[in-house]
Design a protein around this motif. Structure first.
Motif, PDB file in Angstrom:
ATOM      1  N   ASP A 252       0.849  -1.197   0.000  1.00 30.44           N
ATOM      2  CA  ASP A 252       0.000   0.000   0.000  1.00 30.44           C
ATOM      3  C   ASP A 252       0.888   1.252   0.000  1.00 30.44           C
ATOM      4  O   ASP A 252       1.675   1.477   0.922  1.00 30.44           O
ATOM      5  CB  ASP A 252      -0.899  -0.025   1.242  1.00 30.44           C
ATOM      6  CG  ASP A 252      -1.872   1.146   1.267  1.00 30.44           C
ATOM      7  OD1 ASP A 252      -3.080   0.890   1.222  1.00 30.44           O
ATOM      8  OD2 ASP A 252      -1.411   2.307   1.356  1.00 30.44           O
ATOM      9  N   ARG A 254       0.198   4.506   0.269  1.00 29.57           N
ATOM     10  CA  ARG A 254      -0.007   5.584   1.248  1.00 29.57           C
ATOM     11  C   ARG A 254       0.493   5.176   2.633  1.00 29.57           C
ATOM     12  O   ARG A 254       1.119   5.973   3.335  1.00 29.57           O
ATOM     13  CB  ARG A 254      -1.483   5.977   1.309  1.00 29.57           C
ATOM     14  CG  ARG A 254      -1.677   7.176   2.216  1.00 29.57           C
ATOM     15  CD  ARG A 254      -3.012   7.845   2.058  1.00 29.57           C
ATOM     16  NE  ARG A 254      -3.081   9.018   2.925  1.00 29.57           N
ATOM     17  CZ  ARG A 254      -4.157   9.759   3.104  1.00 29.57           C
ATOM     18  NH1 ARG A 254      -5.269   9.463   2.458  1.00 29.57           N
ATOM     19  NH2 ARG A 254      -4.131  10.795   3.904  1.00 29.57           N
ATOM     20  N   ASP A 255       0.213   3.950   3.022  1.00 26.87           N
ATOM     21  CA  ASP A 255       0.699   3.486   4.318  1.00 26.87           C
ATOM     22  C   ASP A 255       2.223   3.547   4.364  1.00 26.87           C
ATOM     23  O   ASP A 255       2.806   3.932   5.390  1.00 26.87           O
ATOM     24  CB  ASP A 255       0.231   2.053   4.594  1.00 26.87           C
ATOM     25  CG  ASP A 255      -1.248   1.971   4.951  1.00 26.87           C
ATOM     26  OD1 ASP A 255      -1.852   3.030   5.216  1.00 26.87           O
ATOM     27  OD2 ASP A 255      -1.794   0.855   4.948  1.00 26.87           O
ATOM     28  N   GLU A 258       3.425   7.137   4.687  1.00 25.83           N
ATOM     29  CA  GLU A 258       3.190   7.723   6.014  1.00 25.83           C
ATOM     30  C   GLU A 258       3.975   7.019   7.115  1.00 25.83           C
ATOM     31  O   GLU A 258       3.736   7.244   8.298  1.00 25.83           O
ATOM     32  CB  GLU A 258       1.688   7.714   6.322  1.00 25.83           C
ATOM     33  CG  GLU A 258       0.922   8.650   5.393  1.00 25.83           C
ATOM     34  CD  GLU A 258      -0.559   8.733   5.709  1.00 25.83           C
ATOM     35  OE1 GLU A 258      -1.045   7.917   6.517  1.00 25.83           O
ATOM     36  OE2 GLU A 258      -1.212   9.619   5.129  1.00 25.83           O
ATOM     37  N   GLY A 259       4.901   6.147   6.739  1.00 25.80           N
ATOM     38  CA  GLY A 259       5.803   5.576   7.737  1.00 25.80           C
ATOM     39  C   GLY A 259       5.211   4.464   8.550  1.00 25.80           C
ATOM     40  O   GLY A 259       5.511   4.334   9.738  1.00 25.80           O
ATOM     41  N   GLN A 260       4.357   3.641   7.937  1.00 31.91           N
ATOM     42  CA  GLN A 260       3.678   2.614   8.716  1.00 31.91           C
ATOM     43  C   GLN A 260       3.949   1.187   8.256  1.00 31.91           C
ATOM     44  O   GLN A 260       3.342   0.255   8.777  1.00 31.91           O
ATOM     45  CB  GLN A 260       2.164   2.874   8.688  1.00 31.91           C
ATOM     46  CG  GLN A 260       1.777   4.182   9.356  1.00 31.91           C
ATOM     47  CD  GLN A 260       0.316   4.530   9.126  1.00 31.91           C
ATOM     48  OE1 GLN A 260      -0.507   3.667   8.921  1.00 31.91           O
ATOM     49  NE2 GLN A 260       0.004   5.810   9.163  1.00 31.91           N
ATOM     50  N   THR A 261       4.827   1.001   7.268  1.00 27.13           N
ATOM     51  CA  THR A 261       5.048  -0.373   6.787  1.00 27.13           C
ATOM     52  C   THR A 261       6.530  -0.639   6.551  1.00 27.13           C
ATOM     53  O   THR A 261       7.370   0.267   6.621  1.00 27.13           O
ATOM     54  CB  THR A 261       4.302  -0.651   5.454  1.00 27.13           C
ATOM     55  OG1 THR A 261       5.034  -0.069   4.369  1.00 27.13           O
ATOM     56  CG2 THR A 261       2.894  -0.102   5.466  1.00 27.13           C
ATOM     57  N   VAL A 262       6.792  -1.869   6.231  1.00 22.86           N
ATOM     58  CA  VAL A 262       8.164  -2.287   5.944  1.00 22.86           C
ATOM     59  C   VAL A 262       8.710  -1.573   4.700  1.00 22.86           C
ATOM     60  O   VAL A 262       9.920  -1.518   4.502  1.00 22.86           O
ATOM     61  CB  VAL A 262       8.208  -3.826   5.771  1.00 22.86           C
ATOM     62  CG1 VAL A 262       7.471  -4.241   4.500  1.00 22.86           C
ATOM     63  CG2 VAL A 262       9.627  -4.363   5.792  1.00 22.86           C
ATOM     64  N   THR A 266      13.230   5.224   6.215  1.00 20.56           N
ATOM     65  CA  THR A 266      13.593   5.947   7.430  1.00 20.56           C
ATOM     66  C   THR A 266      13.782   7.423   7.106  1.00 20.56           C
ATOM     67  O   THR A 266      14.468   7.766   6.145  1.00 20.56           O
ATOM     68  CB  THR A 266      14.900   5.381   8.017  1.00 20.56           C
ATOM     69  OG1 THR A 266      14.699   4.015   8.316  1.00 20.56           O
ATOM     70  CG2 THR A 266      15.303   6.141   9.265  1.00 20.56           C
ATOM     71  N   GLY A 267      13.146   8.275   7.857  1.00 21.57           N
ATOM     72  CA  GLY A 267      13.247   9.706   7.613  1.00 21.57           C
ATOM     73  C   GLY A 267      12.153  10.247   6.720  1.00 21.57           C
ATOM     74  O   GLY A 267      12.063  11.462   6.519  1.00 21.57           O
ATOM     75  N   PRO A 387       5.091  -4.701  12.099  1.00 21.54           N
ATOM     76  CA  PRO A 387       4.971  -4.153  10.740  1.00 21.54           C
ATOM     77  C   PRO A 387       6.263  -3.523  10.241  1.00 21.54           C
ATOM     78  O   PRO A 387       6.462  -3.412   9.028  1.00 21.54           O
ATOM     79  CB  PRO A 387       3.853  -3.112  10.869  1.00 21.54           C
ATOM     80  CG  PRO A 387       3.742  -2.813  12.321  1.00 21.54           C
ATOM     81  CD  PRO A 387       4.187  -4.039  13.049  1.00 21.54           C
ATOM     82  N   GLN A 388       7.111  -3.115  11.142  1.00 25.45           N
ATOM     83  CA  GLN A 388       8.338  -2.438  10.709  1.00 25.45           C
ATOM     84  C   GLN A 388       9.260  -3.387   9.930  1.00 25.45           C
ATOM     85  O   GLN A 388       9.911  -2.983   8.972  1.00 25.45           O
ATOM     86  CB  GLN A 388       9.081  -1.882  11.925  1.00 25.45           C
ATOM     87  CG  GLN A 388      10.298  -1.072  11.532  1.00 25.45           C
ATOM     88  CD  GLN A 388      10.539   0.098  12.465  1.00 25.45           C
ATOM     89  OE1 GLN A 388       9.792   0.327  13.417  1.00 25.45           O
ATOM     90  NE2 GLN A 388      11.564   0.868  12.185  1.00 25.45           N
TER      91      GLN A 388
ATOM     92  N   ARG B  47      -9.061   9.278   8.087  1.00 27.12           N
ATOM     93  CA  ARG B  47      -7.606   9.252   8.096  1.00 27.12           C
ATOM     94  C   ARG B  47      -7.161  10.670   8.388  1.00 27.12           C
ATOM     95  O   ARG B  47      -7.469  11.591   7.638  1.00 27.12           O
ATOM     96  CB  ARG B  47      -7.121   8.795   6.723  1.00 27.12           C
ATOM     97  CG  ARG B  47      -5.682   8.375   6.673  1.00 27.12           C
ATOM     98  CD  ARG B  47      -5.470   7.480   5.462  1.00 27.12           C
ATOM     99  NE  ARG B  47      -4.130   7.004   5.389  1.00 27.12           N
ATOM    100  CZ  ARG B  47      -3.764   5.816   4.936  1.00 27.12           C
ATOM    101  NH1 ARG B  47      -4.669   4.976   4.505  1.00 27.12           N
ATOM    102  NH2 ARG B  47      -2.517   5.460   4.898  1.00 27.12           N
ATOM    103  N   HIS B 155       0.010  10.412  12.673  1.00 26.56           N
ATOM    104  CA  HIS B 155      -1.200  10.091  11.908  1.00 26.56           C
ATOM    105  C   HIS B 155      -2.219   9.421  12.823  1.00 26.56           C
ATOM    106  O   HIS B 155      -1.851   8.790  13.826  1.00 26.56           O
ATOM    107  CB  HIS B 155      -0.880   9.158  10.739  1.00 26.56           C
ATOM    108  CG  HIS B 155       0.071   9.740   9.753  1.00 26.56           C
ATOM    109  ND1 HIS B 155      -0.297  10.695   8.833  1.00 26.56           N
ATOM    110  CD2 HIS B 155       1.398   9.517   9.562  1.00 26.56           C
ATOM    111  CE1 HIS B 155       0.751  11.038   8.100  1.00 26.56           C
ATOM    112  NE2 HIS B 155       1.790  10.339   8.520  1.00 26.56           N
ATOM    113  N   PHE B 198       8.960   3.209  14.090  1.00 28.31           N
ATOM    114  CA  PHE B 198       7.570   3.665  14.145  1.00 28.31           C
ATOM    115  C   PHE B 198       6.772   2.685  14.981  1.00 28.31           C
ATOM    116  O   PHE B 198       7.157   1.524  15.147  1.00 28.31           O
ATOM    117  CB  PHE B 198       6.963   3.838  12.753  1.00 28.31           C
ATOM    118  CG  PHE B 198       6.842   2.589  11.924  1.00 28.31           C
ATOM    119  CD1 PHE B 198       5.789   1.702  12.110  1.00 28.31           C
ATOM    120  CD2 PHE B 198       7.766   2.305  10.925  1.00 28.31           C
ATOM    121  CE1 PHE B 198       5.660   0.566  11.334  1.00 28.31           C
ATOM    122  CE2 PHE B 198       7.649   1.164  10.143  1.00 28.31           C
ATOM    123  CZ  PHE B 198       6.596   0.299  10.335  1.00 28.31           C
TER     124      PHE B 198
END
Lengths: 468, 503
Positions: A252, A254-255, A258-262, A266-267, A387-388, B47, B155, B198
């Motif tokens: 995905d 967008r995820d 926005e820093g939410q998935t593998v 970083t940054g 998830p990271q 969201r 978020h 995160f």
């Protein structure tokens, strides 16, 4: 009763006309006609069966809202001429009461497809005409041989109609079937599993499946206890699909952005362009893949990170998610593509092929090349732990075998594993040819996959499971 | 008390049922049942305080199941016409005839009293479908804003699912009922990114058999939880990584409900114990031959099955076989004493079960699916005079207090499980000593429940649950609640998930 059932085409045309009459600026009508038939068995006898017919209509109405456009989405089954009017009115009213949608884009343009006027395709219990008697024979045979069989056969056909106020008229019918069969020995101490996807059941022979189950149960004539730890392990295509489907669902855009998935960098931003594996591994989707055909246009009944109701009908193109070990694309709607700064939208496609350039041979060939290690059958109850790293946990199931000097020499206990499919793509040391695969965990939901067998030099078996 | 929705009552339920059941009789069915179901569902997602998706769905259909020549047959459709009802009865009989050659057992059902044209409505105050969409979105936007404004929250995602279910059931024995249930499932998550890490923190409010009043404070203190989430998340991001090893655990109900679901709820489904789920979700270590003898856990363990609990997600007046809701014991004094059963299993195993009656655990997730043996609200009972959570923590010298659910997994016979959670607090000398991260607990079911030293009192009891329990082929999604107190477990294996990932 006077309720008038409409054809899918009439539903679309009348729905669009009603939306225009209600003052909607735009409208998309989705009609899904589905039919399915199934047989389920356990302990060598039929347990349940069914023949189901479904019909649903989703109306997406759009109206101008301040500086933007708002959408109202209403879905119903069992729609008649009278209830369609209520659905459309509700969708328009909902859109009018809503704020501008963040993902608003002009509705997709188009024309009428060549097969638009065709009726929905259906399946029926007749699809099992040859399969059912043969299944009955395999159940009798298992009873005679004091084995037990448990399984499920399902066939379904979905016909989708998409019509829009911008002229789009698309129709596609897709069949999908699969059979999954588990065998156990007399004292239930060992089990084996086979599963396969099919389009029409003409290519599925229950007696042949039973022969393979019997062969695998035979491997359990010698049993060996193996401790938890990191073991060289051959993952057959079904087990690879068990894991890679999770990777696929993490694409995905967008995820990630926005820093939410593998796949988050970083940054900030995404890892598009990063090398995930030094091996020439590819993950590819294409709605036209022979034998794995998927819907050729985007269908979204709600908006999310990689999908948008405004994108309904968008043509889906063959997409490389990973090419040569490098992350090429993430899934995006048109809105998300703009948000994360990629040139074109790459919506979800309901199939994938994982391949390794130059890889040949089968699971048996990988086993033949292994001095000492494990061969799995399939995996089960897989869930994301972190998830990271996309760390997954889950269990082996229905056959773990000891490999010694290139041969299966016995059955071993089950294990719980903790592993990341992203890491596995970086760590595998050998691969076979990609073949159609049917995954144990998600195959009933997502069966259009093709994967190779992989050899993992250090698969993390976290603990022993007593399950058999 | 709300009324049965008038628009559902206006549907031709008795007419369709009569036509279907009569046709099934005419075709020689020994038994037939008819369901007409309407399931309204709404899913709202925000969201970062912006409405991402709002979808209003309705699934309306009818189904006929028959026993013909000792074999099941099932058919489902969507047109609300007599022709369709009759056609489904014919199709169901045809399915039974086609399946007869591969059926080796004659289907017989346990007796159940006849309930003649009865009604039942679940306990809720405000039908979510009577609340204007804009009002709901405004409330959820406010909740999102509160989190987004907090320092360190990057978020916020919000999902609320609401379901309004109406059902009419009739069978050839003479039972007929009309039933209405409402349920709601909120999930509010704050996400944070700090350097190369995160993490997220999700509300622990469980889904419930309640109406929209749940979102405005009845049954859950949203103001309190939303105010605390940013601080909890910041502390978790800065927390030290756990040292893998063996710890004593105090587990909060917001986490323990899921362990109960997986290791007791599914394990005491008799269809699994008998092998009917072997090809899919799996079987159970708690086999029928061990009824009355299997030591499931410590002597303080008392687990009930209940289809009558107020606000329970699996709570009904009657199940999909016309059986009235009941409550019974599954584990008493640590011993396996009962199962969840349907009418077929009850009849076939009545000698072993010690009762000739189903306990009402058959249902489908919609009219499009066949009723299967499904979970009751399975709950761990508190100690009537039991301690508070703080008192349980006070008994631990070196341990972890676990709050909220996250990742879950268990093997296909319900032995080996692994769970994570939302928050993990180190316990040092009986007091909380800051959060830890990267924690997962792993155990074998009977070892784990055998290590339970104490359960909390009624003041710690919370009814948790899930809307999306998967089972059967074809797959069905069920909703079920699990109540439990806080509880103390000694010597449980803790993994470090970062190390498990090889980092």
């Amino acid at each position: 009763m006077t309720a008038v059932q409409l054809t899918p085409q009439d539903t679309v045309e009348r729905g669009l006309a009603l939306a225009a009459a209600e003052g909607a600026d735009g409208c998309v009508v989705l009609v899904a006609e589905t039919s399915s038939t199934n047989l389920r068995w356990a302990n060598n006898t039929l347990t349940t069966n069914g023949a189901m017919r479904g019909s649903s209509v989703t109306v997406i109405a759009t109206v101008g809202a301040g500086e933007g456009t708002a959408a109202g989405v209403v879905g119903r089954s069992s729609v008649t001429e009278d209830s369609l009017r209520e659905i459309v009115a509700a969708a328009v009213a909902t859109a009018r009461a809503s704020a501008p949608a963040e993902d608003a884009r002009p509705l997709v343009d188009g024309t009428t497809g060549a097969d638009w006027d065709l009726e929905p395709e259906l399946t029926s219990v007749a699809v099992y005409e040859k399969f059912a008697p043969s299944l009955g024979e395999s159940l009798r045979q298992a009873t005679d041989e004091k084995r037990r069989l448990y399984g499920f056969a399902n066939h379904e056909v979905a016909t989708l109609y998409v019509g829009s106020s911008t002229g789009l008229r698309l129709r596609q019918a897709l069949p999908r079937g699969y059979v999954s069969s588990t065998g156990k020995n007399a004292d239930l101490s060992h089990s084996a599993w086979v599963g396969t996807a099919t389009r029409d059941f003409t290519d599925v022979d229950p007696l042949a499946l039973d022969t393979e189950l019997t062969r695998r149960l035979g491997w359990a004539s010698r049993t060996v206890s193996v401790d938890a730890g990191r073991h060289p392990t051959v993952l057959p295509p079904a087990a690879v699909a068990d894991l890679m489907t999770y990777l696929f669902w993490q694409l995905d855009g967008r995820d990630a952005f926005e820093g939410q998935t593998v796949f988050s960098k970083t940054g900030g931003g995404t890892r598009i362009g990063d090398t995930l594996s030094s091996q020439p591994v590819n993950l590819h989707s294409d709605p036209a893949l022979a034998g794995l055909e998927a819907f050729a246009f985007a269908v979204a009944r709600s908006s999310g990170g990689s999908s948008s109701v405004f994108d309904n009908g968008l043509q889906l193109a063959a997409t490389d998610w990973i090419r040569g070990g490098r992350l090429e694309h993430l899934m995006t709607s048109r809105y998300t593509a703009d948000l994360i700064g990629v040139p074109t939208a790459t919506p979800d496609i309901e199939n994938y092929v994982l391949s390794v350039d130059g890889a040949t041979g089968s699971t048996d060939d990988l086993v033949a090349g292994l001095d000492h290690g494990l061969l799995l059958t399939c995996l089960w109850y897989i869930r994301v732990v972190d998830p990271q790293t996309l760390l997954l946990t889950g269990l082996t199931r229905d056959g773990v075998y000891l490999v010694e000097n290139g041969e299966v020499t016995g059955a071993v206990n089950n294990f719980r594993f903790n592993e990341s499919p992203v890491d596995l793509l970086a760590r595998f040391t050998a691969a076979g040819a990609t073949v159609p695969s049917y995954s144990r965990e998600w195959g009933d939901y997502f069966s259009r996959t093709a994967t190779p067998p992989l050899l993992i030099p250090d698969y993390n078996m976290s603990s022993v499971s007593q399950a058999s | 008390m709300p009324d049965i929705d008038a628009s559902f009552l206006a549907l031709p339920r008795q007419e369709l049922a009569a036509a279907a059941l009569q046709r099934a009789r005419d075709l020689g069915a020994a038994f037939a049942e008819f369901r007409l179901e309407r399931i309204r569902s709404e899913s709202i997602s925000l969201r970062d305080s912006v409405l991402e998706s709002a979808k209003d769905d309705e699934d309306l259909g009818l189904a006929v199941r028959v026993i013909h020549d000792g074999t099941w047959g099932f058919a489902a459709g969507v047109a609300l016409t007599v022709d369709e009802a009759v056609g489904l009865a014919e199709q169901a009989v045809h399915m039974a005839q086609v399946s007869r050659p591969i059926n080796a057992e004659t289907i017989e059902l346990a007796d159940e009293p006849v309930y003649d044209d009865v009604t039942w409505i679940s306990a809720y105050e405000i039908d979510p479908f009577t609340v204007p969409r804009a009002e709901k979105v405004a409330l959820l936007t406010d909740y999102s804003d509160r989190l987004l404004k907090a320092e360190g929250v990057a978020h916020v995602s919000v999902h609320v699912a609401t379901i309004h279910e109406c059902k009419y059931y009739a069978n050839t024995a003479g039972t007929s009922y009309t039933q209405q249930r409402v349920r709601i499932g909120p999930e509010i998550t704050a996400h944070a990114v700090a350097g190369d890490r995160f993490d997220s923190m999700t509300s622990t409010a469980p889904p419930a058999g309640r109406g929209w009043e749940y979102m405005t404070g009845t049954g859950w203190d949203w103001d309190d939880e939303l105010a605390r989430i940013p601080g909890w998340l910041a502390e978790k991001l800065a927390a030290p990584s756990v040292e893998a090893g063996t710890y004593d655990l105090v587990i909060d109900p917001s986490n323990l409900w899921l362990t109960i679901h997986e290791s007791i709820g599914h394990a005491t489904e008799l269809d699994r114990a008998l092998g009917y789920e072997a090809n899919y979700a799996g079987t159970s270590f708690a086999t029928l031959d061990q009824l009355g003898t299997l030591k499931y856990g410590s002597p303080i363990m008392h687990v009930t099955g209940d289809r009558t609990a107020e606000h329970g997600l699996s709570t009904v007046g009657y199940d999909d076989e016309g059986v009235a809701g009941q409550q019974w014991d599954l584990v008493k004094d640590g011993i396996l004493v009962g199962y969840q059963v349907d009418r077929r299993m009850a009849k076939k195993n009545e000698d072993v079960l010690g009762t000739p009656r189903s306990n009402g655990c058959a249902y489908a997730d919609s009219s499009g699916h066949i009723p299967i043996q499904r979970m009751a609200n399975v709950s761990l009972q508190p100690d009537p005079d039991g301690p508070s959570t703080e008192e349980l923590i006070g008994r631990v010298a070196n341990g972890i207090y676990i709050v909220g659910d996250k990742s879950w997994s268990i093997d296909m016979q319900r032995y080996n499980f692994q769970f994570t959670g939302q928050r993990f607090y180190k316990i040092t000398d009986g007091k909380l000593d800051g959060q830890l991260r990267d924690v997962a607990y792993q155990a074998t079911t009977t070892d784990f429940w055998g290590s339970m030293e104490a359960v909390g009192g009624p003041q710690t009891y919370v009814l948790g649950g899930a809307l999306n329990c998967g089972k059967a082929e074809p797959g069905q999604s069920g909703a079920v609640s699990h109540g439990c107190p806080s509880a103390l477990f000694r010597g449980v294996r803790i993994l470090n998930t970062t190390q498990e990932a090889g980092r």
